[in-house]
Design an enzyme around this catalytic site. Structure first.
Site, PDB file in Angstrom:
ATOM      1  N   HIS A  98       0.847  -1.192   0.000  1.00  0.00           N
ATOM      2  CA  HIS A  98       0.000   0.000   0.000  1.00  0.00           C
ATOM      3  C   HIS A  98       0.889   1.252   0.000  1.00  0.00           C
ATOM      4  CE1 HIS A  98      -2.913   3.025   1.251  1.00  0.00           C
ATOM      5  NE2 HIS A  98      -2.187   3.266   2.324  1.00  0.00           N
ATOM      6  N   ASP A 128       8.031  21.567 -26.968  1.00  0.00           N
ATOM      7  CA  ASP A 128       8.122  20.252 -26.323  1.00  0.00           C
ATOM      8  C   ASP A 128       9.210  20.328 -25.264  1.00  0.00           C
ATOM      9  OD1 ASP A 128       8.105  17.434 -25.731  1.00  0.00           O
ATOM     10  OD2 ASP A 128       7.223  17.102 -27.690  1.00  0.00           O
ATOM     11  N   TRP A 164       7.189   0.178   3.701  1.00  0.00           N
ATOM     12  CA  TRP A 164       7.681   0.948   2.550  1.00  0.00           C
ATOM     13  C   TRP A 164       9.059   1.527   2.835  1.00  0.00           C
ATOM     14  CZ3 TRP A 164       8.568   6.288   1.374  1.00  0.00           C
ATOM     15  CH2 TRP A 164       8.372   7.167   2.437  1.00  0.00           C
ATOM     16  N   SER A 196      14.163   6.029 -13.985  1.00  0.00           N
ATOM     17  CA  SER A 196      13.101   6.712 -14.717  1.00  0.00           C
ATOM     18  C   SER A 196      12.925   8.139 -14.181  1.00  0.00           C
ATOM     19  CB  SER A 196      11.805   5.915 -14.587  1.00  0.00           C
ATOM     20  OG  SER A 196      10.705   6.721 -14.881  1.00  0.00           O
ATOM     21  N   SER A 197      12.874   8.268 -12.856  1.00  0.00           N
ATOM     22  CA  SER A 197      12.686   9.603 -12.266  1.00  0.00           C
ATOM     23  C   SER A 197      13.842  10.522 -12.619  1.00  0.00           C
ATOM     24  CB  SER A 197      12.603   9.531 -10.742  1.00  0.00           C
ATOM     25  OG  SER A 197      11.586   8.686 -10.351  1.00  0.00           O
ATOM     26  N   HIS A 280      13.173  12.206   3.542  1.00  0.00           N
ATOM     27  CA  HIS A 280      12.513  13.462   3.866  1.00  0.00           C
ATOM     28  C   HIS A 280      12.396  14.375   2.641  1.00  0.00           C
ATOM     29  CE1 HIS A 280      10.358  16.229   6.269  1.00  0.00           C
ATOM     30  NE2 HIS A 280      11.006  17.141   5.577  1.00  0.00           N
ATOM     31  N   GLU A 282      12.040  13.340  -0.188  1.00  0.00           N
ATOM     32  CA  GLU A 282      10.966  12.672  -0.941  1.00  0.00           C
ATOM     33  C   GLU A 282       9.589  13.180  -0.498  1.00  0.00           C
ATOM     34  OE1 GLU A 282      10.650  10.653  -3.475  1.00  0.00           O
ATOM     35  OE2 GLU A 282       8.618   9.892  -3.210  1.00  0.00           O
ATOM     36  N   TYR A 284       8.857  16.007   0.411  1.00  0.00           N
ATOM     37  CA  TYR A 284       8.641  17.315  -0.234  1.00  0.00           C
ATOM     38  C   TYR A 284       8.412  17.168  -1.724  1.00  0.00           C
ATOM     39  CZ  TYR A 284       9.255  19.321   4.210  1.00  0.00           C
ATOM     40  OH  TYR A 284       9.067  19.619   5.522  1.00  0.00           O
ATOM     41  N   SER A 295      -1.609  27.090  -5.817  1.00  0.00           N
ATOM     42  CA  SER A 295      -1.415  28.541  -5.943  1.00  0.00           C
ATOM     43  C   SER A 295      -2.076  29.041  -7.219  1.00  0.00           C
ATOM     44  CB  SER A 295       0.073  28.884  -5.983  1.00  0.00           C
ATOM     45  OG  SER A 295       0.714  28.405  -4.824  1.00  0.00           O
ATOM     46  N   HIS A 329      14.768  13.503  12.111  1.00  0.00           N
ATOM     47  CA  HIS A 329      13.537  13.475  12.901  1.00  0.00           C
ATOM     48  C   HIS A 329      12.782  12.166  12.720  1.00  0.00           C
ATOM     49  CE1 HIS A 329      11.457  15.821   9.407  1.00  0.00           C
ATOM     50  NE2 HIS A 329      11.276  14.540   9.224  1.00  0.00           N
ATOM     51  N   HIS A 330      13.208  11.344  11.766  1.00  0.00           N
ATOM     52  CA  HIS A 330      12.619  10.000  11.661  1.00  0.00           C
ATOM     53  C   HIS A 330      13.367   8.997  12.520  1.00  0.00           C
ATOM     54  CE1 HIS A 330       9.953  11.069   8.305  1.00  0.00           C
ATOM     55  NE2 HIS A 330      10.916  11.889   7.945  1.00  0.00           N
ATOM     56  N   THR A 355       6.702  27.332   5.458  1.00  0.00           N
ATOM     57  CA  THR A 355       5.414  26.683   5.212  1.00  0.00           C
ATOM     58  C   THR A 355       4.275  27.614   5.607  1.00  0.00           C
ATOM     59  OG1 THR A 355       6.519  24.617   5.786  1.00  0.00           O
ATOM     60  CG2 THR A 355       4.142  24.539   5.570  1.00  0.00           C
ATOM     61  N   LYS A 358       3.625  30.298   3.145  1.00  0.00           N
ATOM     62  CA  LYS A 358       2.780  29.883   2.027  1.00  0.00           C
ATOM     63  C   LYS A 358       1.302  29.880   2.415  1.00  0.00           C
ATOM     64  CE  LYS A 358       4.186  27.479  -1.281  1.00  0.00           C
ATOM     65  NZ  LYS A 358       4.895  28.380  -2.169  1.00  0.00           N
ATOM     66  N   ARG A 477       1.320   1.476  14.886  1.00  0.00           N
ATOM     67  CA  ARG A 477       1.071   1.319  13.460  1.00  0.00           C
ATOM     68  C   ARG A 477       1.626  -0.036  13.011  1.00  0.00           C
ATOM     69  NH1 ARG A 477       5.907   5.028  10.834  1.00  0.00           N
ATOM     70  NH2 ARG A 477       5.008   4.436   8.830  1.00  0.00           N
TER      71      ARG A 477
HETATM   72  C1  HEM Z   1       5.526  21.144   8.589  1.00  0.00           C
HETATM   73  C2  HEM Z   1       5.832  20.105   7.921  1.00  0.00           C
HETATM   74  C3  HEM Z   1       6.168  18.708   8.471  1.00  0.00           C
HETATM   75  C4  HEM Z   1       6.755  18.326   9.636  1.00  0.00           C
HETATM   76  C5  HEM Z   1       7.226  19.226  10.749  1.00  0.00           C
HETATM   77  C6  HEM Z   1       6.832  16.874   9.625  1.00  0.00           C
HETATM   78  C7  HEM Z   1       7.384  16.084  10.622  1.00  0.00           C
HETATM   79  C8  HEM Z   1       7.411  14.703  10.624  1.00  0.00           C
HETATM   80  C9  HEM Z   1       8.042  13.882  11.618  1.00  0.00           C
HETATM   81  C10 HEM Z   1       8.799  14.412  12.823  1.00  0.00           C
HETATM   82  C11 HEM Z   1       7.849  12.567  11.279  1.00  0.00           C
HETATM   83  C12 HEM Z   1       8.381  11.337  12.012  1.00  0.00           C
HETATM   84  C13 HEM Z   1       7.320  10.741  12.872  1.00  0.00           C
HETATM   85  C14 HEM Z   1       7.770   9.436  13.460  1.00  0.00           C
HETATM   86  O1  HEM Z   1       7.964   8.473  12.702  1.00  0.00           O
HETATM   87  O2  HEM Z   1       7.894   9.361  14.691  1.00  0.00           O
HETATM   88  C15 HEM Z   1       7.099  12.563  10.076  1.00  0.00           C
HETATM   89  C16 HEM Z   1       6.712  11.416   9.420  1.00  0.00           C
HETATM   90  C17 HEM Z   1       6.208  11.404   8.135  1.00  0.00           C
HETATM   91  N1  HEM Z   1       5.891  12.521   7.390  1.00  0.00           N
HETATM   92 FE1  HEM Z   1       6.014  14.443   7.978  1.00  0.00          FE
HETATM   93  N2  HEM Z   1       6.294  16.414   8.481  1.00  0.00           N
HETATM   94  C18 HEM Z   1       5.895  17.507   7.748  1.00  0.00           C
HETATM   95  C19 HEM Z   1       5.324  17.480   6.499  1.00  0.00           C
HETATM   96  C20 HEM Z   1       5.143  16.340   5.747  1.00  0.00           C
HETATM   97  C21 HEM Z   1       4.727  16.323   4.376  1.00  0.00           C
HETATM   98  C22 HEM Z   1       4.422  17.562   3.548  1.00  0.00           C
HETATM   99  C23 HEM Z   1       4.662  15.025   3.997  1.00  0.00           C
HETATM  100  C24 HEM Z   1       4.286  14.417   2.672  1.00  0.00           C
HETATM  101  C25 HEM Z   1       3.606  14.973   1.743  1.00  0.00           C
HETATM  102  C26 HEM Z   1       5.034  14.224   5.122  1.00  0.00           C
HETATM  103  C27 HEM Z   1       5.079  12.843   5.113  1.00  0.00           C
HETATM  104  C28 HEM Z   1       5.474  12.069   6.158  1.00  0.00           C
HETATM  105  C29 HEM Z   1       5.517  10.634   6.111  1.00  0.00           C
HETATM  106  C30 HEM Z   1       5.156   9.758   4.906  1.00  0.00           C
HETATM  107  C31 HEM Z   1       5.952  10.205   7.364  1.00  0.00           C
HETATM  108  C32 HEM Z   1       6.060   8.781   7.863  1.00  0.00           C
HETATM  109  C33 HEM Z   1       7.247   8.075   7.395  1.00  0.00           C
HETATM  110  C34 HEM Z   1       7.207   6.641   7.863  1.00  0.00           C
HETATM  111  O3  HEM Z   1       6.638   5.808   7.171  1.00  0.00           O
HETATM  112  O4  HEM Z   1       7.755   6.373   8.922  1.00  0.00           O
HETATM  113  N3  HEM Z   1       5.327  15.055   6.173  1.00  0.00           N
HETATM  114  N4  HEM Z   1       6.846  13.878   9.687  1.00  0.00           N
HETATM  115 CU    CU Z   2      10.673  13.825   7.483  1.00  0.00          CU
END
Ligand code: HEM
Ligand code: CU
Length: 593
Positions: A98, A128, A164, A196-197, A280, A282, A284, A295, A329-330, A355, A358, A477
Site C-alpha cells: 500500500h 516540447d 515501505w 526513470s525519475s 525526507h 521525498e 517534499y 497557488s 527526525h525520523h 510553510t 505559504k 502502526r
Molecule cells: C511542517 C511540515 C512537516 C513536519 C514538521 C513533519 C514532521 C514529521 C516527523 C517528525 C515525522 C516522524 C514521525 C515518526 O515516525 O515518529 C514525520 C513522518 C512522516 N511525514 Fe512528515 N512532516 C511535515 C510534512 C510532511 C509532508 C508535507 C509530507 C508528505 C507529503 C510528510 C510525510 C510524512 C511521512 C510519509 C511520514 C512517515 C514516514 C514513515 O513511514 O515512517 N510530512 N513527519
Molecule cells: Cu521527514
C-alpha cells in the site's frame, strides 16, 4: 485582420498529424501524450493501492474474526487468506505494498510524471521538452518497474513485507520477514524506477532553463513551473541516494554481503540514514508540486493576483533546502545523541516558517476575492485546510520528547494521511479537474465533481481524524491484531468506525473514476480558455496540437494579472500585447517639456 491569417494557417499545418498510431500514442515523444500515459498508469496504481488499503481496514475493523470473513477472500490462495481470515504475513505485504505503490507509483508520478510533463513546456511557451526521446524512455522505464512491483504478489513466499521504508536487516535477511523473492523484486523495481525519475528530472530542469518563450523571465513563470522545477532538483539529488542504498541492500539480499547486517560488522543504522536522507526530501517531492497547482488555482478562482509571488517562490526554495537537514527526525528513537536530536528538532521546526508563509499567502490570495467555487477551487481550498492539520501534527512529531511517545503509533499514520491524502491527493484532484479540459478538450461534470468533493472531504476526515486518538491511546502502526494487547482491546469500535468511513471514502472514488471516464467521451466540448486564465497553455487550442503553439508566444507580464485595471476583462493573458498607450493631448503636456 490580415495578420491573423498567418498563425491560423500555421496551426492547420501542425494539427495535421500523420504519424502512425503507435508513434503517436504508444511510443510518443510528445510531452502531452507522455503526461497522459503517466496519468492512466498512475490512476490505475491509485486504484490498486486503494484496494490494498480497503483489505487492511477490513482486518483492522474485525481482526481475524471468523464472523467477518474478508469479502472475496476465497478468491485468494491459502497462503494469503485461509478460511476467510487474512494471514499476518499477508497483512504485512499489504501494508508494505500500500505504502510503496501509493508513494512511488501513484502520488509521485501523478504530481511529477503527469504534470511536469504536461505543464512545463506549455506554461513556458515551448513546443516540447528539451529531450523528447529521453522523456519517452523515462516513461517506458517506469512501466517495467511497475510490472516487477506487481509481479511480487505472484511469487513464492509472497510480496515484500518490510514496510515501505524497508528497514534492514528485516529487509535484507529472508528468514526475518519470511519473504525472499518478493523483497528482491521490490528492491529491483525501485532501482529501475529511480532511473526513470532521474531521466525525467534532467529533462524538466533543462526545459525550464533553456526553453522559455521570449519574455518569460524567471519571475514571470507560473508557480506550478517553479514548484516542479525545484521538485526536479530534489529528485535529481535524492534519487541517487535511494538507488545507492537499494543497490547495497540488493547485494545483501543476493550476493551475501553485509552492509546492513550487524552480525558481520555491518551497520543497520546506515540504511536508516540513507533512506531518510532520501526520504525526507521525498516527502517534499510529494507535496511541492501540489503547492504550485494550488497557488495557480486559488488565484484563478479568487480572480485576484497571487499574494506575495516572490515570497511564494522563495518559500519553495527554502523548504527544499531545509528538507536536506532534517532527516534525523525520523530516527529520534534510534539511540542518537540527544544533542543531535535537538538539532534535528530545531531544524525541522524552522521548516514551519516558510510553510506558514505559504499558508498565509494563500489566505491573503482568497481575502476579499470574488471567489468562484468550481470543483478545482473547492479541492484547492480543501488542500490548504487539510495540509494545515497535517503540518501541525508534523510539528508535534518534530518535538523529540513528544515523538518518543508518538513514534510508531497511529498518530504518525494520521499525520502522513493528512499531508499525503488531505494534501497531495486533494491537490491532484484540483489539478486534474482544472487541466482536464486542456488535456482532453472536454469539460468534466461539475455536479459529479462537487458530489465527489464533498463526500471525499467528509469521509476523509471521518476516517483519518480519529487516528490521532488511536495514537494517543497507544495503538501501534503496522499491527495485525491490536486486540492481542489488553490495553488496546477496547479500540475495536473506533477502528470499526474508521474502517466503515474508509470504505465509504473508497466507494466515493468510483464517482471520480466515472466522471473522468464519462467526460473523456461525453463531456461538454471545452473552449480554449474555460477558466479565463492567464498562463500560456490557455492560448493554445484544447487539446493543443503536436508542437503546442502555432507561433512562439511572446510574454509581456506575469501569470497572475487577474482583475487588472489594464484590462476590461477580469483577466489578462501573459501573451496579450499591452494596449497602445494613449497619446497625451497637446494641451496636457507640461510647458517645460
Ligand atoms: C511542517 C511540515 C512537516 C513536519 C514538521 C513533519 C514532521 C514529521 C516527523 C517528525 C515525522 C516522524 C514521525 C515518526 O515516525 O515518529 C514525520 C513522518 C512522516 N511525514 Fe512528515 N512532516 C511535515 C510534512 C510532511 C509532508 C508535507 C509530507 C508528505 C507529503 C510528510 C510525510 C510524512 C511521512 C510519509 C511520514 C512517515 C514516514 C514513515 O513511514 O515512517 N510530512 N513527519
Ligand atoms: Cu521527514
Amino acid at each position: 485582420m490580415s495578420t491573423m491569417a498567418i498563425p491560423q494557417a500555421a496551426a492547420a499545418v501542425h494539427l495535421h498529424d500523420d504519424r502512425p498510431f503507435i508513434r503517436r500514442y504508444i511510443f510518443s515523444t510528445d510531452h502531452k501524450i507522455i503526461g497522459i500515459q503517466f496519468l492512466f498508469m498512475s490512476l490505475l496504481f491509485l486504484l490498486v493501492g486503494g484496494l490494498l488499503a480497503m483489505m487492511m481496514r477490513w482486518q483492522l475493523a474485525w481482526p481475524a474474526d471468523a464472523q467477518h470473513p474478508l469479502p472475496g477472500g476465497s478468491l485468494l490462495p491459502e497462503t494469503m487468506v485461509a478460511q476467510g481470515i487474512m494471514l499476518p504475513e499477508f497483512y504485512n505485504s499489504l501494508m508494505t505494498m500500500h505504502g510503496t505503490i501509493l508513494v512511488f507509483f501513484a502520488i509521485m508520478p501523478l504530481l511529477v510524471g503527469v504534470f511536469a510533463n504536461y505543464l512545463i513546456p506549455l506554461q513556458c511557451g515551448a513546443p516540447d521538452m528539451a529531450f523528447p526521446r529521453l522523456n519517452m524512455l523515462s516513461f517506458w522505464t517506469a512501466v517495467p518497474a511497475g510490472v516487477l512491483m506487481v509481479a511480487g504478489f505472484f511469487v513464492q513466499g509472497g510480496h515484500a513485507a518490510a514496510g515501505w521504508t524497508a528497514y534492514a536487516p528485516l529487509s535484507a535477511v529472508p528468514e526475518y520477514s519470511g519473504v525472499s523473492t518478493g523483497q528482491v523484486l521490490w528492491t529491483v523495481s525501485l532501482i529501475i524506477l529511480g532511473f526513470s525519475s532521474l531521466m525525467g528530472a534532467v529533462n524538466y530542469i533543462s526545459t525550464v532553463i533553456n526553453m522559455r518563450a521570449p519574455g518569460m523571465t524567471w519571475f514571470r513563470l507560473p508557480l506550478p513551473v517553479w514548484a516542479l522545477f525545484i521538485t526536479s532538483v530534489l529528485i535529481l539529488l535524492a534519487m541517487p541516494v535511494l538507488a545507492g542504498a537499494l543497490i547495497l541492500l540488493l547485494f545483501d539480499q543476493v550476493l551475501g554481503t553485509s552492509f546492513y547486517l550487524p552480525q558481520a560488522n555491518g551497520e543497520p543504522l546506515l540504511w536508516q540514514h540513507l533512506f531518510w536522507f532520501f526520504g525526507h526530501p521525498e516527502v517534499y517531492i510529494l507535496i511541492l508540486p501540489a503547492f504550485g497547482f494550488v497557488s495557480e488555482i486559488l488565484a484563478n478562482g479568487a480572480r485576484k493576483p497571487i499574494f506575495g509571488y516572490h515570497a511564494m517562490v522563495l518559500a519553495i526554495v527554502a523548504i527544499a533546502f531545509l528538507g536536506w537537514i532534517v532527516w534525523g527526525h525520523h530516527m529520534f528513537q534510534s539511540g542518537m545523541n540527544p544533542m543531535l536530536g535537538n538539532t534535528f528538532m530545531f531544524s525541522t521546526m524552522v521548516i514551519a516558517v516558510p510553510t506558514a508563509i505559504k499558508v498565509f499567502n494563500w489566505l491573503g490570495t482568497l481575502w476579499r476575492g470574488s471567489i468562484q467555487f468550481q470543483v478545482p477551487m473547492l479541492n484547492a481550498i480543501a488542500f490548504v485546510a487539510m495540509f494545515v492539520i497535517g503540518g501541525l501534527s508534523g510539528v508535534f512529531l518534530a518535538s523529540t520528547p513528544v515523538d518518543i511517545f508518538y513514534h510508531d503509533t497511529y498518530f504518525v499514520v494520521a499525520h502522513i494521511h493528512y499531508v499525503l491524502f488531505g494534501g497531495s491527493l486533494f491537490g491532484i484532484f484540483a489539478a486534474i479537474t482544472y487541466w482536464f479540459p486542456k488535456m482532453f478538450g472536454r469539460m468534466m461534470s461539475e455536479r459529479l465533481g462537487k458530489i465527489h468533493f464533498f463526500l471525499t472531504f467528509l469521509f476523509f476526515n471521518l476516517a483519518f481524524f480519529p487516528m490521532h486518538n488511536l495514537g494517543n491511546a497507544g495503538m501501534m502502526r503496522r499491527i495485525y491484531d491490536y486486540r492481542q494487547y489488553a490495553h488496546l482491546a477496547d479500540l475495536q469500535p473506533l477502528n470499526e468506525f474508521i474502517s466503515l468511513s474508509a470504505f465509504a471514502l473508497g466507494v466515493t472514488q468510483l464517482l471520480f473514476a466515472f466522471n473522468f471516464l464519462w467526460s473523456l467521451f461525453r463531456g461538454k466540448k471545452a473552449e480554449q480558455n474555460p477558466w479565463r486564465a492567464n498562463s500560456l497553455e490557455w492560448s493554445a487550442p484544447s487539446p493543443p496540437p503536436h508542437g503546442n503553439f502555432a507561433v512562439t508566444p511572446i510574454v509581456y507580464r506575469g501569470p497572475y494579472e487577474y482583475s487588472s485595471p489594464e484590462s476590461a476583462e477580469d483577466y489578462l493573458p501573459q501573451d496579450q500585447p499591452p494596449a497602445e498607450q494613449p497619446v497625451p493631448a497637446p494641451d496636457l503636456v507640461p510647458a517645460s517639456s
